[in-house]
Write a protein that holds these residues in place. Structure first.
Motif, PDB file in Angstrom:
ATOM      1  N   LYS A 216       0.867  -1.348  -0.057  1.00  0.00           N
ATOM      2  CA  LYS A 216      -0.031  -0.110  -0.041  1.00  0.00           C
ATOM      3  C   LYS A 216       0.811   1.128  -0.118  1.00  0.00           C
ATOM      4  O   LYS A 216       0.623   2.289  -0.841  1.00  0.00           O
ATOM      5  N   ASP A 217       1.716   1.244   0.783  1.00  0.00           N
ATOM      6  CA  ASP A 217       2.866   2.536   1.011  1.00  0.00           C
ATOM      7  C   ASP A 217       3.643   2.735  -0.355  1.00  0.00           C
ATOM      8  O   ASP A 217       3.614   3.853  -0.815  1.00  0.00           O
ATOM      9  N   LEU A 218       3.727   1.679  -0.962  1.00  0.00           N
ATOM     10  CA  LEU A 218       4.395   2.167  -2.282  1.00  0.00           C
ATOM     11  C   LEU A 218       3.557   2.340  -3.535  1.00  0.00           C
ATOM     12  O   LEU A 218       3.543   3.306  -4.277  1.00  0.00           O
ATOM     13  N   GLU A 219       2.406   1.816  -3.446  1.00  0.00           N
ATOM     14  CA  GLU A 219       1.264   2.209  -4.312  1.00  0.00           C
ATOM     15  C   GLU A 219       1.041   3.727  -4.228  1.00  0.00           C
ATOM     16  O   GLU A 219       0.951   4.356  -5.098  1.00  0.00           O
ATOM     17  N   GLU A 220       0.938   4.234  -2.826  1.00  0.00           N
ATOM     18  CA  GLU A 220       0.632   5.451  -2.712  1.00  0.00           C
ATOM     19  C   GLU A 220       1.637   6.500  -3.142  1.00  0.00           C
ATOM     20  O   GLU A 220       1.275   7.521  -3.691  1.00  0.00           O
TER      21      GLU A 220
ATOM     22  N   LYS B 256       4.614  13.011  -9.298  1.00  0.00           N
ATOM     23  CA  LYS B 256       3.928  13.689 -10.668  1.00  0.00           C
ATOM     24  C   LYS B 256       4.881  13.108 -11.595  1.00  0.00           C
ATOM     25  O   LYS B 256       4.154  13.199 -12.806  1.00  0.00           O
ATOM     26  N   PHE B 257       5.731  12.359 -11.479  1.00  0.00           N
ATOM     27  CA  PHE B 257       6.149  11.671 -12.710  1.00  0.00           C
ATOM     28  C   PHE B 257       5.705  10.409 -13.000  1.00  0.00           C
ATOM     29  O   PHE B 257       6.075   9.526 -13.976  1.00  0.00           O
ATOM     30  N   PHE B 258       4.848  10.006 -12.308  1.00  0.00           N
ATOM     31  CA  PHE B 258       4.108   8.692 -12.411  1.00  0.00           C
ATOM     32  C   PHE B 258       2.603   9.117 -12.330  1.00  0.00           C
ATOM     33  O   PHE B 258       1.819   8.301 -12.044  1.00  0.00           O
ATOM     34  N   ASN B 259       2.154  10.286 -12.981  1.00  0.00           N
ATOM     35  CA  ASN B 259       1.017  10.701 -12.775  1.00  0.00           C
ATOM     36  C   ASN B 259      -0.077  10.022 -13.991  1.00  0.00           C
ATOM     37  O   ASN B 259      -1.243  10.779 -14.180  1.00  0.00           O
TER      38      ASN B 259
ATOM     39  N   LEU C 133       1.448   3.029 -13.006  1.00  0.00           N
ATOM     40  CA  LEU C 133       0.846   2.076 -12.054  1.00  0.00           C
ATOM     41  C   LEU C 133       0.575   0.690 -12.553  1.00  0.00           C
ATOM     42  O   LEU C 133       0.894  -0.261 -12.066  1.00  0.00           O
ATOM     43  N   ASN C 134       0.006   0.713 -13.840  1.00  0.00           N
ATOM     44  CA  ASN C 134      -0.213  -0.528 -14.577  1.00  0.00           C
ATOM     45  C   ASN C 134       1.210  -1.457 -14.494  1.00  0.00           C
ATOM     46  O   ASN C 134       1.073  -2.402 -14.587  1.00  0.00           O
ATOM     47  N   LEU C 135       2.172  -0.519 -15.043  1.00  0.00           N
ATOM     48  CA  LEU C 135       3.292  -1.350 -15.285  1.00  0.00           C
ATOM     49  C   LEU C 135       3.981  -1.853 -14.244  1.00  0.00           C
ATOM     50  O   LEU C 135       4.542  -2.959 -14.004  1.00  0.00           O
ATOM     51  N   ALA C 136       3.802  -0.962 -13.023  1.00  0.00           N
ATOM     52  CA  ALA C 136       4.334  -1.540 -11.630  1.00  0.00           C
ATOM     53  C   ALA C 136       3.703  -2.645 -11.426  1.00  0.00           C
ATOM     54  O   ALA C 136       4.238  -3.760 -10.756  1.00  0.00           O
ATOM     55  N   LYS C 137       2.512  -2.860 -11.536  1.00  0.00           N
ATOM     56  CA  LYS C 137       1.752  -3.998 -10.984  1.00  0.00           C
ATOM     57  C   LYS C 137       1.873  -5.254 -11.978  1.00  0.00           C
ATOM     58  O   LYS C 137       2.132  -6.136 -11.348  1.00  0.00           O
TER      59      LYS C 137
ATOM     60  N   SER D 158      11.106  15.843  -7.038  1.00  0.00           N
ATOM     61  CA  SER D 158      10.309  14.957  -7.487  1.00  0.00           C
ATOM     62  C   SER D 158      10.707  13.765  -8.228  1.00  0.00           C
ATOM     63  O   SER D 158      10.482  12.591  -8.043  1.00  0.00           O
ATOM     64  N   TYR D 159      11.553  14.208  -9.077  1.00  0.00           N
ATOM     65  CA  TYR D 159      12.248  13.170  -9.858  1.00  0.00           C
ATOM     66  C   TYR D 159      13.198  12.298  -9.227  1.00  0.00           C
ATOM     67  O   TYR D 159      13.407  11.011  -9.281  1.00  0.00           O
ATOM     68  N   TRP D 160      13.962  12.857  -8.038  1.00  0.00           N
ATOM     69  CA  TRP D 160      14.731  12.207  -7.194  1.00  0.00           C
ATOM     70  C   TRP D 160      13.925  11.049  -6.479  1.00  0.00           C
ATOM     71  O   TRP D 160      14.246   9.860  -6.249  1.00  0.00           O
ATOM     72  N   GLU D 161      12.864  11.676  -5.735  1.00  0.00           N
ATOM     73  CA  GLU D 161      11.921  10.594  -5.072  1.00  0.00           C
ATOM     74  C   GLU D 161      11.315   9.587  -6.064  1.00  0.00           C
ATOM     75  O   GLU D 161      11.133   8.369  -5.660  1.00  0.00           O
ATOM     76  N   ALA D 162      11.030   9.877  -7.540  1.00  0.00           N
ATOM     77  CA  ALA D 162      10.635   8.854  -8.345  1.00  0.00           C
ATOM     78  C   ALA D 162      11.597   7.821  -8.471  1.00  0.00           C
ATOM     79  O   ALA D 162      11.239   6.806  -8.656  1.00  0.00           O
ATOM     80  N   LEU D 163      13.140   8.268  -8.616  1.00  0.00           N
ATOM     81  CA  LEU D 163      14.209   7.111  -9.005  1.00  0.00           C
ATOM     82  C   LEU D 163      13.879   6.221  -7.352  1.00  0.00           C
ATOM     83  O   LEU D 163      14.437   5.091  -7.652  1.00  0.00           O
TER      84      LEU D 163
END
Length: 161
Positions: free
Chosen positions: A35-39, A45-48, A53-57, A131-136
């Protein structure tokens, strides 16, 4: 690397092939994210888009293609059966890279138009950079989860960890 002890490499490899996916595309057997990863994915915003989300799943629990591999063999040092895997961030990471390069190109054009587009960057001290760093970091966490999921693919086979 996962140590399966004194078990047949064929048994481990057959089990691995029965539960993980090789090549392009994904699967739905492991499509539940913590749940925390999905949230974190949804909030960044880089995964907006739904595609991220579909690829991650759908790519969770998959090996991929190209230079990605799953190797099972016997250790020369211990004589025990070991499994080693290599895979990257799959489509999830590729989607981030594509989006990130578009943002980086906007900065490059403004800050350093003489720099080659392939060398574009996102300055860290900007909102986009943070935001990009967090996305990485999210992609790193997803990749670790994928690795763990694949390593557990010996389901039903006793492991020595």
């Amino acid at each position: 690397m996962t140590n399966f002890g004194n078990i047949s490499p064929k048994e481990v490899l057959d089990k691995a092939h029965s539960v993980t996916h090789f090549g392009g595309g994904g699967r739905l057997e492991f499509s539940e994210l913590p749940k925390d990863l999905e949230e974190r994915i949804v909030a960044n915003k880089f995964f907006n888009n739904q595609a991220s989300l579909n690829l991650a799943k759908s790519h969770l629990g998959t090996q991929g293609d190209g230079n990605h591999f799953l190797f099972v063999g016997i250790s020369k040092q211990t004589g025990e059966t070991m499994m080693v895997t290599h895979h990257g961030s799959r489509g999830f990471g590729a989607n981030l890279y594509t989006h990130g390069m578009k943002v980086a190109e906007m900065f490059r054009k403004d800050i350093s138009p003489q720099t080659l587009p392939k060398n574009a960057w996102i300055p860290y001290d900007t909102n986009e950079g943070k935001s990009y760093w967090e996305a990485l970091q999210i992609v790193r966490d997803w990749t670790k989860l994928n690795h763990t999921t694949i390593q557990k693919c010996g389901g039903g086979i006793e492991r020595i960890d």
